[in-house]
Design an enzyme around this catalytic site. Structure first.
Site, PDB file in Angstrom:
ATOM      1  N   ARG A  55      -0.817  70.960  18.940  1.00 54.95           N
ATOM      2  CA  ARG A  55      -0.912  69.530  19.068  1.00 54.95           C
ATOM      3  C   ARG A  55       0.461  68.847  18.911  1.00 54.95           C
ATOM      4  O   ARG A  55       0.403  67.861  19.554  1.00 54.95           O
ATOM      5  CB  ARG A  55      -1.869  68.985  17.849  1.00 54.95           C
ATOM      6  N   TYR A 108      -5.858  47.137  35.734  1.00 58.04           N
ATOM      7  CA  TYR A 108      -6.846  47.896  35.835  1.00 58.04           C
ATOM      8  C   TYR A 108      -8.006  47.726  34.808  1.00 58.04           C
ATOM      9  O   TYR A 108      -7.526  47.364  33.534  1.00 58.04           O
ATOM     10  CB  TYR A 108      -6.095  49.421  35.694  1.00 58.04           C
ATOM     11  N   ASP A 180       3.050  50.278  34.522  1.00 63.49           N
ATOM     12  CA  ASP A 180       2.159  51.147  34.974  1.00 63.49           C
ATOM     13  C   ASP A 180       2.688  51.672  36.525  1.00 63.49           C
ATOM     14  O   ASP A 180       2.248  50.851  37.425  1.00 63.49           O
ATOM     15  CB  ASP A 180       0.709  50.699  34.945  1.00 63.49           C
ATOM     16  N   LYS A 205      -3.842  60.870  38.752  1.00 65.41           N
ATOM     17  CA  LYS A 205      -4.186  60.432  40.195  1.00 65.41           C
ATOM     18  C   LYS A 205      -3.130  61.274  40.879  1.00 65.41           C
ATOM     19  O   LYS A 205      -3.211  62.355  41.145  1.00 65.41           O
ATOM     20  CB  LYS A 205      -3.808  58.699  40.160  1.00 65.41           C
TER      21      LYS A 205
END
Length: 385
Positions: A55, A108, A180, A205
């Site tokens: 982690r 978005y 972004d 993406k």
């Protein structure tokens, strides 16, 4: 490839930055370190300083972070379990109750939902502004503004913002400009070089590029912010697994060649749609009549693989087109090798309904893939009738 990686071209860095052959075996591809924990050389004797629990750190993830940082021209890169996990970590690192941010009027839907439905419950306020209008952005800034959150090109209306101008406004107010960069990717645009303070990606993406992995990333040159982000990520645990990091690394190796083909095909699609009688408007910054065309040409290498358009016959006709393509797959997400089609108002941007960010009901969004461009144009023409 060491600290002088910047002297190499983008395509070289995409393949080599952070991805040296394995020193033990000579493997030329970064290994998938599929482990949750690491042996220590005595209590507290972690190897290379960070590797105690996955982690906190994982070598495959480290390689991805170094590669992404190199591509964006950043000192620091942090990978997350999703683009929204990255967005959440950044917002919680910077904002406190009573703070304010400026959000684009074409953001978005997931980003809007997080800010409007979650952060406002924590006492954070926001103002929506057209980021292509510098005066409107300046008027939206308050003394308590900490962030200007920008997408350029934006999702789903492909709006373009002058990043250097926005950086100036944000910095005058003592705020940070966050970009972004998911639609553009670092191959087409590097916001940090234009004055942005932070870059965010949904690596799901174009960076991953094959519709087979979910992830996110944050890139910055600010040491203090990196420490805050690392602390939140380690504390909250929104990390990608080793295989997810490996898949994303695999994807970015071909980012440059894929983006060239995405752009080639998007240009063909945009031109064909512009000439179709059933299409009232095409949203693509590569078109000369796009209001942000000149700005995009100044700050981008090319204009990207995303195209949106409105149907002359309204919402039902738009839904029918989305349901009747053969090669364009009806699905959310974007940026994969295959072409996708969706109805933002009913799908990715449903959360904006009734708000100032609501998208046109007759809007269709295309993620133009890397298939034969002529086939894609023919598919759309057939669906449009």
């Amino acid at each position: 490839m060491g600290d002088d990686a910047a002297r190499f071209g983008f395509e070289t860095r995409a393949i080599h930055a952070g991805q040296q052959p394995d020193p033990r075996t000579g493997a030329v591809i970064v290994p998938i370190y599929q482990t949750s924990t690491y042996a220590q050389d005595g209590v507290g004797g972690t190897r290379e300083g960070d590797y105690e629990y996955s982690r906190t750190a994982n070598p495959t993830r480290t390689a991805l972070e170094e590669a992404l940082a190199s591509l964006e021209g950043a000192r620091h890169g942090l990978a997350f379990a999703s683009g929204m996990a990255a967005t959440d970590a950044l917002l919680r690192s910077v904002l406190r109750p009573g703070d304010h941010l400026v959000l684009g009027n074409d953001a978005y839907g997931g980003t809007f939902r997080l800010i409007d439905k979650v952060l406002t419950q924590w006492g954070v306020e926001y103002t929506v502004a057209d980021l292509s209008r510098v005066d409107e952005v300046r008027a939206a800034v308050r003394p308590e503004t900490k962030l200007v959150w920008c997408e350029s090109p934006s999702n789903p209306l492909l709006g373009i913002a002058d990043l250097a101008a926005l950086a100036g406004i944000a910095h005058e107010a003592g705020a940070k400009l966050v970009v972004d960069n998911t639609f553009a990717t670092p191959y087409l645009q590097t916001p940090l070089e234009l004055g942005a303070d932070v870059v965010v990606h949904s690596t799901t993406k174009y960076l991953g590029g094959h519709s087979d992995v979910v992830g996110g990333a944050i890139l910055t040159n600010e040491d203090e912010l990196r420490e805050k982000l690392f602390f939140i990520r380690n504390s909250a645990g929104a990390v990608p697994g080793a295989f997810d990091a490996w898949l994303t690394l695999r994807g970015i190796k071909t980012l440059a060649v894929r983006m060239e083909r995405h752009c080639d095909n998007a240009e063909l699609v945009a031109e064909a749609l512009s000439a179709h009688p059933k299409v009232t408007k095409v949203f693509y910054p590569g078109l000369e009549d796009h209001p942000g065309h000149e700005t995009a040409a100044k700050q981008m290498r090319r204009f990207g693989g995303m195209v949106s358009f409105t149907h002359a016959d309204g919402e039902q006709a738009a839904l029918d087109v989305a349901a009747n393509t053969e090669l364009f797959i009806l699905a959310e997400s974007l940026g994969g090798i295959e072409s996708l089609i969706e109805h933002p108002g009913r799908m990715t941007h449903a959360s904006t309904a009734g708000s100032t960010l609501q998208v046109p009901a007759e809007l269709v969004r295309l993620s133009v893939g890397i298939e034969d461009g002529a086939d894609l144009v023919a598919d759309l023409r057939k669906a449009l009738g």
